[in-house]
Design a protein around this motif. Structure first.
Motif, PDB file in Angstrom:
ATOM      1  N   HIS A  42      40.652 -16.165  30.988  1.00 44.44           N
ATOM      2  CA  HIS A  42      39.273 -16.675  30.986  1.00 44.44           C
ATOM      3  C   HIS A  42      38.780 -16.876  32.419  1.00 44.44           C
ATOM      4  CE1 HIS A  42      35.751 -19.108  30.044  1.00 44.44           C
ATOM      5  NE2 HIS A  42      36.204 -20.017  30.868  1.00 44.44           N
ATOM      6  N   ASP A  43      39.639 -17.459  33.259  1.00 45.79           N
ATOM      7  CA  ASP A  43      39.256 -17.660  34.671  1.00 45.79           C
ATOM      8  C   ASP A  43      38.979 -16.323  35.357  1.00 45.79           C
ATOM      9  OD1 ASP A  43      39.479 -20.375  34.406  1.00 45.79           O
ATOM     10  OD2 ASP A  43      41.495 -20.509  35.273  1.00 45.79           O
ATOM     11  N   LYS A  44      39.842 -15.342  35.088  1.00 46.05           N
ATOM     12  CA  LYS A  44      39.675 -14.011  35.673  1.00 46.05           C
ATOM     13  C   LYS A  44      38.354 -13.389  35.216  1.00 46.05           C
ATOM     14  CE  LYS A  44      42.073  -9.558  35.977  1.00 46.05           C
ATOM     15  NZ  LYS A  44      43.260  -8.783  35.518  1.00 46.05           N
ATOM     16  N   TYR A  45      38.049 -13.532  33.930  1.00 43.72           N
ATOM     17  CA  TYR A  45      36.801 -13.005  33.365  1.00 43.72           C
ATOM     18  C   TYR A  45      35.587 -13.668  34.013  1.00 43.72           C
ATOM     19  CZ  TYR A  45      32.915 -13.109  30.002  1.00 43.72           C
ATOM     20  OH  TYR A  45      31.671 -13.066  29.429  1.00 43.72           O
ATOM     21  N   GLN A  89      56.595 -23.814  22.746  1.00 41.14           N
ATOM     22  CA  GLN A  89      56.496 -23.358  24.124  1.00 41.14           C
ATOM     23  C   GLN A  89      55.802 -21.993  24.205  1.00 41.14           C
ATOM     24  OE1 GLN A  89      57.279 -24.990  27.031  1.00 41.14           O
ATOM     25  NE2 GLN A  89      57.526 -26.733  25.647  1.00 41.14           N
ATOM     26  N   ALA A  90      56.121 -21.119  23.257  1.00 39.97           N
ATOM     27  CA  ALA A  90      55.492 -19.793  23.233  1.00 39.97           C
ATOM     28  C   ALA A  90      53.992 -19.915  22.986  1.00 39.97           C
ATOM     29  CB  ALA A  90      56.135 -18.926  22.147  1.00 39.97           C
ATOM     30  N   LYS A  91      53.599 -20.809  22.076  1.00 41.02           N
ATOM     31  CA  LYS A  91      52.173 -21.026  21.804  1.00 41.02           C
ATOM     32  C   LYS A  91      51.479 -21.613  23.035  1.00 41.02           C
ATOM     33  CE  LYS A  91      50.397 -20.861  18.053  1.00 41.02           C
ATOM     34  NZ  LYS A  91      49.622 -19.826  17.341  1.00 41.02           N
ATOM     35  N   LEU A  92      52.185 -22.492  23.736  1.00 40.25           N
ATOM     36  CA  LEU A  92      51.625 -23.092  24.947  1.00 40.25           C
ATOM     37  C   LEU A  92      51.410 -22.030  26.021  1.00 40.25           C
ATOM     38  CD1 LEU A  92      50.785 -25.696  26.417  1.00 40.25           C
ATOM     39  CD2 LEU A  92      53.166 -25.973  27.121  1.00 40.25           C
ATOM     40  N   ARG A  93      52.378 -21.108  26.136  1.00 37.64           N
ATOM     41  CA  ARG A  93      52.234 -20.023  27.115  1.00 37.64           C
ATOM     42  C   ARG A  93      51.039 -19.133  26.768  1.00 37.64           C
ATOM     43  NH1 ARG A  93      57.967 -20.130  26.909  1.00 37.64           N
ATOM     44  NH2 ARG A  93      58.013 -18.469  25.353  1.00 37.64           N
ATOM     45  N   LYS A  94      50.794 -18.935  25.464  1.00 38.53           N
ATOM     46  CA  LYS A  94      49.634 -18.149  25.039  1.00 38.53           C
ATOM     47  C   LYS A  94      48.336 -18.816  25.470  1.00 38.53           C
ATOM     48  CE  LYS A  94      50.992 -15.339  21.062  1.00 38.53           C
ATOM     49  NZ  LYS A  94      50.710 -15.058  19.635  1.00 38.53           N
ATOM     50  N   VAL A  95      48.275 -20.145  25.307  1.00 36.66           N
ATOM     51  CA  VAL A  95      47.082 -20.892  25.703  1.00 36.66           C
ATOM     52  C   VAL A  95      46.892 -20.806  27.216  1.00 36.66           C
ATOM     53  CG1 VAL A  95      46.032 -23.189  25.834  1.00 36.66           C
ATOM     54  CG2 VAL A  95      47.162 -22.459  23.730  1.00 36.66           C
ATOM     55  N   GLU A  96      48.002 -20.971  27.947  1.00 40.27           N
ATOM     56  CA  GLU A  96      47.921 -20.888  29.415  1.00 40.27           C
ATOM     57  C   GLU A  96      47.479 -19.490  29.857  1.00 40.27           C
ATOM     58  OE1 GLU A  96      51.858 -22.017  30.451  1.00 40.27           O
ATOM     59  OE2 GLU A  96      51.445 -24.183  30.414  1.00 40.27           O
ATOM     60  N   GLN A  97      47.979 -18.463  29.161  1.00 34.41           N
ATOM     61  CA  GLN A  97      47.578 -17.092  29.473  1.00 34.41           C
ATOM     62  C   GLN A  97      46.091 -16.884  29.191  1.00 34.41           C
ATOM     63  OE1 GLN A  97      49.849 -14.121  27.406  1.00 34.41           O
ATOM     64  NE2 GLN A  97      48.693 -12.417  28.254  1.00 34.41           N
ATOM     65  N   GLN A  98      45.614 -17.477  28.101  1.00 33.30           N
ATOM     66  CA  GLN A  98      44.193 -17.358  27.777  1.00 33.30           C
ATOM     67  C   GLN A  98      43.332 -18.063  28.831  1.00 33.30           C
ATOM     68  OE1 GLN A  98      43.165 -18.526  23.778  1.00 33.30           O
ATOM     69  NE2 GLN A  98      40.976 -18.219  24.111  1.00 33.30           N
ATOM     70  N   TYR A  99      43.807 -19.226  29.325  1.00 34.40           N
ATOM     71  CA  TYR A  99      43.091 -19.905  30.410  1.00 34.40           C
ATOM     72  C   TYR A  99      43.003 -18.993  31.643  1.00 34.40           C
ATOM     73  CZ  TYR A  99      42.590 -24.679  28.560  1.00 34.40           C
ATOM     74  OH  TYR A  99      42.196 -25.777  27.853  1.00 34.40           O
ATOM     75  N   ALA A 100      44.140 -18.347  31.979  1.00 36.20           N
ATOM     76  CA  ALA A 100      44.175 -17.471  33.158  1.00 36.20           C
ATOM     77  C   ALA A 100      43.238 -16.279  32.974  1.00 36.20           C
ATOM     78  CB  ALA A 100      45.598 -16.996  33.405  1.00 36.20           C
TER      79      ALA A 100
END
Length: 530
Positions: free
Chosen positions: A182-185, A169-180
């Motif tokens: 990336h979208d912001k960037y 779950q923690a790794k999944l949250r990291k991926v979701e955070q990276q998606y967010a």
């Protein structure tokens, strides 16, 4: 209370740094599961801490330690020669637990163990009073035993609180955070580029005279416009610098999310791939297994489960050799993966070997290799330089991409790291053909199988559902249908009639009882045939 403290953990081989950490500690009550890809150095780290490498470690111990070394199946010691891998593992673990150490370092303790012994090990670890550091690919054990996960990657440890499911779950949250991020960037970069484009257009417009302005007026206005133009160009340059200074955030790349045209070249149209009736196998006069009927349904993912030595591999071999009581549809084209890998061509590359007999286009083959974590240039590695885990993945990739519609896999997850096991799970879920497999990895079975063959007490029974559903069914009282109730009632009646015929009363009509006995017996036989 601290049990172990290590400083300046560094280990290199040639120009490759395998371990590179400043410090870490293990405390009383710690239940740590250490995970990482094959070749990251998990076993090496345990050996390093114990002083079993060339480098002298800086380690302080504040208690006794027991160490289970990953079992080498090539046992030369005469003391162990007559025992199976599972028996050797249990014996060595028994010795370690009897020592009552403050800390246990266990390197792949579930290798060679069946489910019963793995569950027994889980109970012993949960009852153990000291600290534990376990290297394991068994995700169920990591869930049942561990309260912290250490991920070893690129020579460093990242610590995650909780068991393996919490880690996922923690790794999944990291991926979701990276998606967010990336979208912001992407949005910020797009906004700045649009603003810069507007400023460039504004500057260009200042170089031309307005439509209603005469040439003489433009000459007077020109110098003033030039000053404004330079100011706009400076703003544009500032924006350009901001774009260059933006910290780039890559979009997470997930091979598992890539969709592909994964179809069979030769589908099977019959309902059953294989049927077997009245099969059995004995060894040295002792019954190994028997079954009245077995059916392998087309398109199913069937797991054959059972204890070590129960005859799972023997059953698979018997089914594949066919015989009078075994029928295999003529449409079946079987791909077989055995525990002992056949000789692979050392000089061929991964891509050459996997693709040479595949009906799939190269881009699909590359996707499947990518999902098994063979990225980019990895596919051009020669088989001769591959590790054991990479060889297993190569053999599995050849089957998954080959002109087969039935896969038979005997312990396919052995030698694979957690990432590869998870990838194989998803590939088998997506595979459009039929799969029959043997595995001791409980989560792998639960994630992939929709049908079970259970080899237990010398008998093979079938269950339609996954492992969780089967285990739930064992905990619930068995439902008895009306037909079964009728059979039970008739059997009870038959027992009563036999008792009365054995010691008839004076009031009993023996002839009538014998007729009733025969009638009841006929009904029982008729119900049993249904």
């Amino acid at each position: 209370m601290r049990i172990m403290h290590a400083l300046n953990i560094k280990y290199t081989i040639g120009d490759r740094t395998l371990l590179n950490m400043d410090q870490f500690s293990i405390h009383s009550g710690d239940r740590i599961g250490m995970i990482g890809k094959n070749g990251e150095g998990k076993s090496l780290l345990l050996e390093y801490l114990l002083g079993q490498t060339d480098d002298e470690p800086t380690v302080e111990w504040y208690g006794s330690v027991g160490y289970f070394k990953q079992l080498n199946t090539d046992i030369d010691d005469k003391e162990w020669h007559h025992l199976s891998g599972g028996e050797i593992t249990m014996s060595k673990l028994d010795e370690i637990f009897q020592q009552n150490n403050d800390l246990l370092l266990l390197d792949e303790p579930t290798n060679n163990l069946d489910w019963q012994h793995i569950e027994e090990l889980e109970k012993r670890l949960n009852n153990f009073k000291g600290a534990v550091l376990i290297v394991s690919h068994d995700r169920t054990l990591l869930d049942q035993v561990c309260s912290r996960i250490w991920e070893l990657e690129n020579g460093k440890i990242t610590s995650y609180k909780g068991n393996f499911s919490d880690f996922e779950q923690a790794k999944l949250r990291k991926v979701e955070q990276q998606y967010a991020e990336h979208d912001k960037y992407v949005k910020e970069k797009k906004r700045l580029i649009e603003r810069m484009r507007q400023k460039e257009q504004q500057a260009q417009g200042m170089r031309k005279p307005p439509a209603r302005m005469s040439s003489s007026e433009w000459q007077l206005h020109k110098n003033k416009a030039a000053g404004k133009q330079k100011k706009v160009e400076r703003v544009s340059k500032v924006i350009e610098d901001r774009i260059e200074r933006l910290e780039k955030v890559d979009k997470p790349f997930e091979w598992d999310d890539i969709k592909m045209d994964y179809t069979l070249a030769t589908p099977i149209h019959k309902k059953q791939v294989l049927t077997a009736k009245k099969i059995q196998k004995s060894v040295n006069g002792h019954l190994l297994f028997q079954a009245d009927s077995l059916k392998l349904r087309t398109g199913s993912k069937t797991a054959l489960i059972g204890a070590n030595g129960s005859g799972k591999t023997t059953l698979i071999k018997q089914l594949l050799t066919l015989g009078d009581n075994i029928e295999l549809t003529k449409q079946a084209n079987i791909g077989l993966f055995e525990q002992e890998l056949a000789h692979l061509p050392e000089d061929k590359t991964i891509l050459q070997y996997v693709q040479e007999n595949s009906p799939l286009p190269q881009h699909v083959v590359r996707i499947i290799l990518g999902r098994l974590r063979f990225f980019e240039e990895d596919v051009h590695k020669r088989i001769g330089v591959l590790s054991g885990g990479e060889r297993v993945k190569t053999a599995l990739a050849r089957l998954l991409t080959g002109d087969y519609n039935v896969l038979v896999l005997d312990e396919p997850t052995n030698h694979l790291d957690l990432e590869a096991i998870s990838a194989l799970e998803k590939l088998i879920q997506d595979y459009p053909g039929t799969v029959l497999f043997v595995s001791h990895d409980r989560r792998f079975v639960n994630e992939t199988a929709d049908h079970l063959w259970i080899l237990e007490n010398h008998t093979i029974t079938s269950f339609n559902g996954n492992l969780t559903a089967w285990q739930t069914s064992l905990e619930q009282p068995r439902e008895v249908d009306e037909e079964t109730y009728d059979l039970m009632a008739l059997e009870n009646k038959l027992t009563e009639i036999i008792s009365r015929l054995s010691l008839p009363d004076q009031k009993d009509d023996v002839q009538k009882l014998e007729h009733e006995y025969q009638d009841t017996l006929n009904k029982i036989q008729k119900l049993r045939k249904q």
